[in-house]
Design an enzyme around this catalytic site. Structure first.
Site, short mmCIF file in Angstrom:
data_model
loop_
_atom_site.label_atom_id
_atom_site.label_comp_id
_atom_site.label_asym_id
_atom_site.label_seq_id
_atom_site.Cartn_x
_atom_site.Cartn_y
_atom_site.Cartn_z
N GLU A 1 49.08 44.65 45.81
CA GLU A 1 50.23 45.56 45.13
C GLU A 1 49.82 45.87 44.17
O GLU A 1 49.02 45.70 43.18
CB GLU A 1 51.29 44.40 45.02
N ASP B 1 58.16 35.90 47.71
CA ASP B 1 58.16 37.58 46.81
C ASP B 1 57.29 38.21 47.87
O ASP B 1 56.86 39.28 47.36
CB ASP B 1 57.23 37.07 45.52
P1 NAD Z 1 48.90 28.43 44.21
O1 NAD Z 1 48.21 28.46 45.45
O2 NAD Z 1 47.99 28.03 42.84
O3 NAD Z 1 49.85 26.97 44.03
C1 NAD Z 1 50.75 26.64 44.88
C2 NAD Z 1 51.24 25.23 45.20
O4 NAD Z 1 52.39 25.12 46.20
C3 NAD Z 1 49.83 24.48 45.81
O5 NAD Z 1 49.58 23.56 44.97
C4 NAD Z 1 50.39 23.98 47.09
O6 NAD Z 1 49.95 22.86 47.52
C5 NAD Z 1 51.84 23.93 47.19
N1 NAD Z 1 52.80 24.06 48.45
C6 NAD Z 1 52.58 24.93 49.41
N2 NAD Z 1 53.40 24.55 50.30
C7 NAD Z 1 54.44 23.56 49.64
C8 NAD Z 1 55.48 22.93 50.18
N3 NAD Z 1 55.97 23.24 51.34
N4 NAD Z 1 55.95 22.12 49.27
C9 NAD Z 1 55.51 21.73 48.10
N5 NAD Z 1 54.35 22.29 47.86
C10 NAD Z 1 53.82 23.29 48.36
O7 NAD Z 1 49.63 29.45 43.78
P2 NAD Z 1 50.55 30.23 42.34
O8 NAD Z 1 49.48 31.00 41.67
O9 NAD Z 1 51.07 28.76 41.62
O10 NAD Z 1 51.58 30.92 42.93
C11 NAD Z 1 52.63 30.26 43.53
C12 NAD Z 1 53.68 31.14 44.20
O11 NAD Z 1 54.28 31.99 43.23
C13 NAD Z 1 52.92 31.99 44.96
O12 NAD Z 1 53.81 32.18 46.19
C14 NAD Z 1 52.94 33.49 44.45
O13 NAD Z 1 52.83 34.62 45.12
C15 NAD Z 1 54.30 33.37 43.46
N6 NAD Z 1 54.32 34.06 42.37
C16 NAD Z 1 55.44 34.83 42.04
C17 NAD Z 1 55.59 35.53 40.85
C18 NAD Z 1 56.93 36.18 40.47
O14 NAD Z 1 56.95 36.89 39.78
N7 NAD Z 1 57.91 35.81 41.38
C19 NAD Z 1 54.60 35.74 40.14
C20 NAD Z 1 53.30 34.89 40.27
C21 NAD Z 1 53.35 34.22 41.63
#
Ligand code: NAD
Length: 346
Positions: free
Chosen positions: A62, A233
């Site tokens: 993005e 997101d």
């Molecule tokens: P990451 O991959 O480091 O961590 C994600 C965690 O979620 C992992 O530990 C995984 O095991 C866990 N997980 C997956 N499915 C699960 C479930 N059903 N139940 C419990 N845990 C589960 O990712 P990250 O960098 O921490 O990002 C997390 C999310 O936040 C991503 O989807 C990312 O796109 C989103 N994000 C959003 C914003 C925003 O501004 N809204 C900003 C950054 C990241």
């Protein structure tokens, strides 16, 4: 920071870590939150557009631009939930701040760490306006890269000091608990979402999975809860059961983007939502009463990155953690670009 004409300050990952550590994570988040809030307050002075997303089966890339007429910013960011399997981050980013008057970049920086910080700062700003003021316990569902930042920001701005951690991968929860040790939290690792959510004042969902997941079901959501939904997101990537959305007062960043990417993609396009900037600005009420369920349907918006870039740029004046990047051609005579090439050959 007054950059020379031909060089652009570049903040590497190493320099960003040094900057964050010198300032202190909690203070960094507090100060950054003030920048985020200040820019939400002058929301109407920004050019706004839903981010430009290139989707694939595995994830999304993005571009997120915005400008306040004096400065221009953009962020490049990806989201690839399966990346961690081969040692890559789910989310990486870099970004640029530029001077609108001449179009020259004034900062190029890593934004993987900075995105985690700005996302946490934005969550905490929203929660300060929407969660019950006596909130102390937060459940974090999804304990990956973003999780610790979310916890520390909530502590810094709201005084949240009890954490309930749950992740489908126990190792992620253990990592999160270990990293937060000694920072003033009472931490419990929970075997299920239900266990984590019980008794929580705030629930932050921050999982990564490219599907319409049901991380949180309606029966787990009690009166007065504030939900901070961070992981949903992208189109087809959500975390909450739609019944929760029908009961909650929903707050969003930029509706045209959130309608496409947020939890509310599950609802009718005219389902009422409130804009966070209007709550911060005092035009719209936030939480109405202690029993209301509030939801910040976070997707991440360009102005938050603008705030983060602006904050880092200001910080570099006192903490010069950057190198000078030879990014812009600078011939002695501006129109003699080719001559500069010839002189280099000679
Ligand atoms: P990451 O991959 O480091 O961590 C994600 C965690 O979620 C992992 O530990 C995984 O095991 C866990 N997980 C997956 N499915 C699960 C479930 N059903 N139940 C419990 N845990 C589960 O990712 P990250 O960098 O921490 O990002 C997390 C999310 O936040 C991503 O989807 C990312 O796109 C989103 N994000 C959003 C914003 C925003 O501004 N809204 C900003 C950054 C990241």
């Amino acid at each position: 920071m007054t950059p020379k004409l031909n060089v652009v300050p570049f903040v590497s990952v190493d320099h960003m870590m040094k900057l964050v550590l010198q300032v202190g994570v909690e203070r960094f988040l507090t100060e950054l939150s003030a920048y985020v809030e200040e820019d939400f307050r002058r929301w109407e002075s920004f050019d706004k557009v839903a981010r430009v997303a290139a989707h694939s089966d595995e994830g999304v890339i993005e571009l997120m631009p915005t400008s306040d007429g004096a400065a221009y910013a953009f962020k490049y960011v990806n989201g690839h939930p399966k990346n961690t399997r081969d040692g890559r981050q789910t989310v990486t980013a870099f970004g640029v701040l530029a001077d609108v008057a001449n179009g020259y970049p004034v900062l190029l920086t890593e934004m993987t760490i900075l995105t985690a910080l700005r996302t946490a700062a934005t969550s905490a700003v929203a929660a300060r306006h929407l969660a019950r003021p006596d909130s102390r316990t937060m459940a974090i569902i999804g304990n990956g890269a973003q999780a610790e930042f979310q916890a520390i920001a909530m502590k810094a701005l709201l005084g949240v000091d009890r954490l309930r951690l749950h992740d489908i991968d126990l190792a992620a929860s253990a990592k999160c608990a270990r990293n937060l040790e000694g920072l003033g939290f009472d931490i419990r690792i929970c075997a299920s979402t239900a266990e984590a959510v019980e008794g929580a004042d705030i629930v932050t969902t921050v999982t990564a999975d490219k599907q319409n997941a049901t991380i949180l079901t309606d029966n787990l959501v009690g009166a007065g809860l504030h939900i901070n939904a961070v992981g949903g997101d992208c189109p087809g990537k959500t975390e909450l059961h739609a019944d929760i959305l029908r009961r909650a007062a929903i707050f969003v960043e930029y509706p045209p983007q959130t309608r496409i990417e947020g939890e509310i993609q599950q609802l009718a396009p005219d389902h009422p939502v409130s804009e966070l900037w209007q709550v911060i600005d005092g035009r719209t009420p936030g939480r109405r009463d202690a029993a209301q369920i509030t939801l910040f349907d976070s997707v991440g918006f360009a102005t938050e990155d603008f705030s983060a870039l602006r904050y880092v740029s200001d910080k570099l004046v006192e903490a010069p953690f950057f190198e000078e990047l030879d990014l812009l051609a600078d011939p002695d005579e501006p129109r003699d670009l080719f001559g500069m090439l010839l002189r280099a050959a000679a």
